[in-house]
Scaffold this motif. Structure first.
Motif, PDB file in Angstrom:
ATOM      1  N   MET A  35       0.931  -1.142   0.158  1.00 15.66           N
ATOM      2  CA  MET A  35       0.064   0.025   0.176  1.00 15.66           C
ATOM      3  C   MET A  35       0.865   1.192   0.126  1.00 15.66           C
ATOM      4  SD  MET A  35      -2.795   1.249   2.627  1.00 15.66           S
ATOM      5  CE  MET A  35      -4.145  -0.224   2.450  1.00 15.66           C
ATOM      6  N   SER A  36       0.834   2.081  -1.072  1.00 15.53           N
ATOM      7  CA  SER A  36       1.751   3.259  -1.191  1.00 15.53           C
ATOM      8  C   SER A  36       1.118   4.420  -0.343  1.00 15.53           C
ATOM      9  CB  SER A  36       1.901   3.554  -2.656  1.00 15.53           C
ATOM     10  OG  SER A  36       2.520   4.483  -2.791  1.00 15.53           O
ATOM     11  N   ARG A  37       1.926   5.208   0.109  1.00 18.98           N
ATOM     12  CA  ARG A  37       1.622   6.418   0.625  1.00 18.98           C
ATOM     13  C   ARG A  37       1.190   7.199  -0.411  1.00 18.98           C
ATOM     14  NH1 ARG A  37       5.556   5.492   4.732  1.00 18.98           N
ATOM     15  NH2 ARG A  37       4.559   5.909   6.687  1.00 18.98           N
ATOM     16  N   ASN A  38       1.651   7.081  -1.621  1.00 12.50           N
ATOM     17  CA  ASN A  38       1.334   8.083  -2.744  1.00 12.50           C
ATOM     18  C   ASN A  38       0.997   7.260  -3.997  1.00 12.50           C
ATOM     19  OD1 ASN A  38       3.242  10.224  -1.411  1.00 12.50           O
ATOM     20  ND2 ASN A  38       4.836   8.442  -1.876  1.00 12.50           N
ATOM     21  N   PRO A  39      -0.310   7.025  -3.623  1.00 14.03           N
ATOM     22  CA  PRO A  39      -0.975   6.151  -4.637  1.00 14.03           C
ATOM     23  C   PRO A  39      -1.092   6.547  -6.255  1.00 14.03           C
ATOM     24  CG  PRO A  39      -2.485   7.130  -3.338  1.00 14.03           C
ATOM     25  CD  PRO A  39      -1.412   7.407  -2.619  1.00 14.03           C
ATOM     26  N   LEU A  40      -1.057   8.105  -6.251  1.00 19.27           N
ATOM     27  CA  LEU A  40      -1.167   8.702  -7.647  1.00 19.27           C
ATOM     28  C   LEU A  40       0.345   8.388  -8.282  1.00 19.27           C
ATOM     29  CD1 LEU A  40      -2.800   9.911  -9.728  1.00 19.27           C
ATOM     30  CD2 LEU A  40      -2.510  12.187  -8.670  1.00 19.27           C
ATOM     31  N   ILE A  41       1.279   8.436  -7.701  1.00 19.83           N
ATOM     32  CA  ILE A  41       2.554   8.289  -8.076  1.00 19.83           C
ATOM     33  C   ILE A  41       2.878   6.891  -8.340  1.00 19.83           C
ATOM     34  CG2 ILE A  41       5.374   8.238  -7.480  1.00 19.83           C
ATOM     35  CD1 ILE A  41       4.800  10.636  -5.978  1.00 19.83           C
ATOM     36  N   PHE A  42       2.342   5.894  -7.569  1.00 18.00           N
ATOM     37  CA  PHE A  42       2.525   4.603  -7.618  1.00 18.00           C
ATOM     38  C   PHE A  42       1.538   4.180  -8.845  1.00 18.00           C
ATOM     39  CE2 PHE A  42       1.644   0.206  -6.258  1.00 18.00           C
ATOM     40  CZ  PHE A  42       2.803  -0.330  -6.036  1.00 18.00           C
ATOM     41  N   GLY A  43       0.741   4.693  -9.000  1.00 20.90           N
ATOM     42  CA  GLY A  43      -0.362   4.362 -10.260  1.00 20.90           C
ATOM     43  C   GLY A  43       0.389   4.676 -11.481  1.00 20.90           C
ATOM     44  N   LEU A  44       0.865   5.780 -11.586  1.00 19.28           N
ATOM     45  CA  LEU A  44       1.565   6.121 -12.800  1.00 19.28           C
ATOM     46  C   LEU A  44       2.656   5.194 -13.042  1.00 19.28           C
ATOM     47  CD1 LEU A  44       1.482   9.885 -12.190  1.00 19.28           C
ATOM     48  CD2 LEU A  44       0.060   8.713 -13.849  1.00 19.28           C
TER      49      LEU A  44
END
Length: 234
Positions: A160-169
């Protein structure tokens, strides 16, 4: 866009909207600047990767110090290139077959660990940056922010990423996966290389430590004893 298989016929406005990179007023989110900005570190001075090479086993003598800013994917590539330039490689030649490269530490573990650091660092911690520290016997990679509680309970199995938008990209670019496979893959790569498993510390900063291959336990085969590609063979 090419790595993510996105159409180049979309306007940037439509593209950013579809990727959820704009807020309702059409203003770019912080992730947009970090991922696509030319010099995002001007706005976010802590969103960089600092790479240090120490002489010996402690932090006394610095022999190289580089800080990489720019778009996040470029930071990732620059950090990987820097690490590779600081590691030794052994070239094994058996008969007439292709040479085999035996690195002090398998390079693929750094693809996992650097990307993990970028995706999971605490960007609200303005006093902390991603650190890559190379010593004579090990490499340590750390990022601000320990494990999220839900991840700590399933460490190495769920992500689970702290930065889901970055992770998603990065997921769209097929650089990372969402199945929590990074930690097991690092462990497997080190085991296959007959090296100690990586050590993880989640107190404050999240730090992973990779021990280098000992020259005393290096593979005994015919080898090149000269410099090749700018690196010294053992």
């Amino acid at each position: 866009m090419e790595m993510a298989n996105l159409s180049d016929s979309l306007s940037l406005r439509r593209l950013f909207e579809s990727l959820e990179l704009l807020i309702e007023e059409g203003i770019a989110k912080n992730t947009t600047a970090l991922f696509f900005g030319r010099e995002p570190e001007r706005q976010f001075p802590h969103a960089v990767i600092r790479c240090l090479r120490f002489k010996g086993l402690d932090k006394v003598h610095i022999i190289d110090d580089k800080t990489f800013g720019g778009p996040l994917y470029q930071q990732y590539l620059n950090a990987l290139s820097w690490i590779e330039s600081k590691l030794e490689v052994e070239y094994i030649i058996k008969g007439t077959g292709p040479r085999q490269e035996i690195w002090e530490i398998p390079l693929d573990v750094f693809k996992e660990s650097i990307m993990n650091a970028i995706c999971h660092r605490d960007l609200y911690e303005e006093g902390g940056i991603i650190m890559v520290e190379v010593y004579d016997d090990r490499v340590e990679i750390s990022n601000p922010g320990g494990l999220l509680p839900v991840v700590a309970a399933e460490f190495g199995h769920k992500s689970m990423s702290r930065n889901p938008l970055i992770f998603g990209l990065f997921t769209r670019m097929q650089v990372v996966e969402k199945v929590g496979s990074g930690i097991p893959r690092m462990r497997r790569l080190m085991k296959e290389a007959k090296l100690p498993e990586p050590k993880f510390n989640s107190q404050g900063f999240f730090t992973v430590t990779f021990m280098k291959r000992s020259k005393a336990t290096s593979v005994n085969d015919d080898r090149l004893n000269d410099r090749l590609n700018g690196r010294m063979a053992w």
